[in-house]
Design an enzyme around this catalytic site. Structure first.
Site, mmCIF file in Angstrom:
data_model
loop_
_atom_site.group_PDB
_atom_site.id
_atom_site.type_symbol
_atom_site.label_atom_id
_atom_site.label_comp_id
_atom_site.label_asym_id
_atom_site.label_seq_id
_atom_site.Cartn_x
_atom_site.Cartn_y
_atom_site.Cartn_z
ATOM 1 N N ASP A 13 -24.887 19.739 -28.960
ATOM 2 C CA ASP A 13 -26.267 19.253 -28.957
ATOM 3 C C ASP A 13 -26.469 18.433 -27.689
ATOM 4 O O ASP A 13 -25.514 18.089 -26.996
ATOM 5 C CB ASP A 13 -26.501 18.376 -30.204
ATOM 6 C CG ASP A 13 -27.894 17.759 -30.212
ATOM 7 O OD1 ASP A 13 -28.867 18.500 -30.003
ATOM 8 O OD2 ASP A 13 -28.012 16.528 -30.402
ATOM 9 N N SER A 14 -27.727 18.077 -27.448
ATOM 10 C CA SER A 14 -28.029 17.228 -26.303
ATOM 11 C C SER A 14 -27.479 15.815 -26.480
ATOM 12 O O SER A 14 -27.399 15.064 -25.523
ATOM 13 C CB SER A 14 -29.542 17.167 -26.113
ATOM 14 O OG SER A 14 -30.164 16.739 -27.316
ATOM 15 N N CYS A 76 -28.724 22.231 -31.347
ATOM 16 C CA CYS A 76 -29.922 21.640 -30.755
ATOM 17 C C CYS A 76 -31.045 22.676 -30.824
ATOM 18 O O CYS A 76 -30.861 23.822 -30.412
ATOM 19 C CB CYS A 76 -29.612 21.286 -29.306
ATOM 20 S SG CYS A 76 -31.023 20.698 -28.371
ATOM 21 N N GLU A 155 -33.217 7.269 -33.156
ATOM 22 C CA GLU A 155 -32.045 6.705 -32.478
ATOM 23 C C GLU A 155 -32.057 5.184 -32.507
ATOM 24 O O GLU A 155 -31.028 4.535 -32.421
ATOM 25 C CB GLU A 155 -31.941 7.266 -31.060
ATOM 26 C CG GLU A 155 -31.609 8.735 -31.117
ATOM 27 C CD GLU A 155 -31.147 9.338 -29.814
ATOM 28 O OE1 GLU A 155 -30.860 8.600 -28.857
ATOM 29 O OE2 GLU A 155 -31.072 10.585 -29.758
ATOM 30 N N CYS A 187 -36.283 19.861 -35.288
ATOM 31 C CA CYS A 187 -35.575 19.050 -34.298
ATOM 32 C C CYS A 187 -34.416 18.377 -35.022
ATOM 33 O O CYS A 187 -34.553 17.985 -36.190
ATOM 34 C CB CYS A 187 -36.520 18.009 -33.704
ATOM 35 S SG CYS A 187 -35.704 16.813 -32.631
ATOM 36 N N HIS A 189 -33.141 15.551 -35.137
ATOM 37 C CA HIS A 189 -33.265 14.195 -35.686
ATOM 38 C C HIS A 189 -34.123 14.135 -36.953
ATOM 39 O O HIS A 189 -34.039 13.171 -37.709
ATOM 40 C CB HIS A 189 -33.896 13.277 -34.646
ATOM 41 C CG HIS A 189 -33.054 13.029 -33.439
ATOM 42 N ND1 HIS A 189 -32.607 14.049 -32.623
ATOM 43 C CD2 HIS A 189 -32.567 11.880 -32.913
ATOM 44 C CE1 HIS A 189 -31.897 13.534 -31.634
ATOM 45 N NE2 HIS A 189 -31.860 12.219 -31.789
HETATM 46 N N1 DGL Z 1 -31.548 17.798 -30.013
HETATM 47 C C1 DGL Z 1 -32.907 17.991 -29.566
HETATM 48 C C2 DGL Z 1 -33.553 19.116 -30.381
HETATM 49 O O1 DGL Z 1 -33.196 19.400 -31.508
HETATM 50 C C3 DGL Z 1 -33.723 16.727 -29.657
HETATM 51 C C4 DGL Z 1 -33.345 15.676 -28.662
HETATM 52 C C5 DGL Z 1 -33.597 16.098 -27.240
HETATM 53 O O2 DGL Z 1 -34.771 16.210 -26.821
HETATM 54 O O3 DGL Z 1 -32.633 16.326 -26.536
HETATM 55 O O4 DGL Z 1 -34.449 19.739 -29.899
#
Ligand code: DGL
Length: 273
Positions: A13-14, A76, A155, A187, A189
């Site tokens: 993931d990011s 992600c 976060e 997303c 989160h």
């Molecule tokens: N992990 C990213 C997503 O699910 C969200 C956070 C980001 O923008 O990197 O799209």
């Protein structure tokens, strides 16, 4: 290529968000080992271009392959939207994204065929949910809404907070007006905001959690490829965590949401890959 069913699954993931996906894999496939990579130096992905996300994802996949993973989960949503297609063609092991399984379940769940999707600007702008949902049922109407502020609120740990509720109310108002009966939490989160979203939308709207659906999809894919771990030797560290920056912050977040005590997170130089 000979792949070992006892090898770990690579999850990336990011940053920290993909831990919601790792958590579902831990809960639903407890025998699987995981190598997790969070690109904490280059987060967020949600506002970056497709070309950049493909380049980042390629580097991460290269790193995960070096860890000898047997399959990869793109945890992600933005990377799944922008890079999954390209990377899948370049890989010789199974790869699963977070978008398709969620869309499939949403198409099954909706009664009035009006589905909302919330996600980053990249994910919503890509129109990928609409594509998948229309493939399932051309009569479905999809309403997308980018909610960029939510990642920071999660976060920050503001999961039960009047400010987060107010931000959610503003983002969700448009979707409520469209009388959606199903909402995809598109997303990483957002599953952590499930209760807050439920409070605002009420019980009438079904909430689809792609993190959970992805864990089930992973099980299916591993089974089909003869790669499901049938319970190998217990290892001292079944879950390994890597990041590209600031391991402490990552570890703190990880320990707040995982059913596993993350004692060690290693920082690597992802630009080398
Ligand atoms: N992990 C990213 C997503 O699910 C969200 C956070 C980001 O923008 O990197 O799209």
């Amino acid at each position: 290529m000979q792949i070992d069913r006892e090898a770990p699954v690579g999850v990336f993931d990011s940053g920290v968000g993909g831990l919601t996906v790792a958590r579902e894999i831990m809960r639903n496939l407890p025998a699987e080992k995981i190598v997790y990579f969070g690109d904490t130096a280059r987060v967020p992905y949600g506002n970056k271009s497709k070309e950049t996300i493909i380049r980042y994802s390629r580097q991460i996949v290269h790193f995960l392959k070096e860890q000898r993973v047997k399959a990869i989960v793109v945890a992600c949503n933005t990377a799944s939207a922008f890079a999954l297609d390209t990377i899948e063609k370049e890989l010789d092991i199974p790869i699963v994204g977070v978008i398709e399984a969620g869309a499939r379940v949403a198409a099954q769940e909706t009664r009035n065929k009006r589905i909302g999707v919330i996600g980053t600007e990249g994910t919503i702008g890509s129109g990928i949910h609409r594509e998948y949902l229309k493939q399932q049922d051309p009569e479905i109407t999809v309403f997308g809404k980018a909610c960029p502020l939510l990642v920071s609120l999660v976060e920050e740990g503001w999961l039960k907070d009047p400010v987060t509720d107010e931000v959610l109310r503003r983002y969700l108002a448009e979707l409520q007006e469209q009388q959606i009966d199903t909402l995809i939490l598109g997303c990483t989160h957002y599953p952590l905001l499930r209760s807050a979203i439920r409070r605002i939308l009420g019980d009438e709207v079904r909430l689809v959690n792609p993190a959970y659906e992805t864990a089930l999809e992973l099980r299916k894919v591993l089974e089909e490829n003869g790669l499901l771990d049938l319970g190998s030797e217990n290892e001292e560290f079944p879950y390994r965590f890597y990041v590209s920056d600031l391991a402490e912050k990552f570890q703190h977040f990880a320990n707040s949401i995982l059913p596993y005590d993350v004692k060690m997170t290693k920082k690597i130089d992802i630009e080398k890959y």
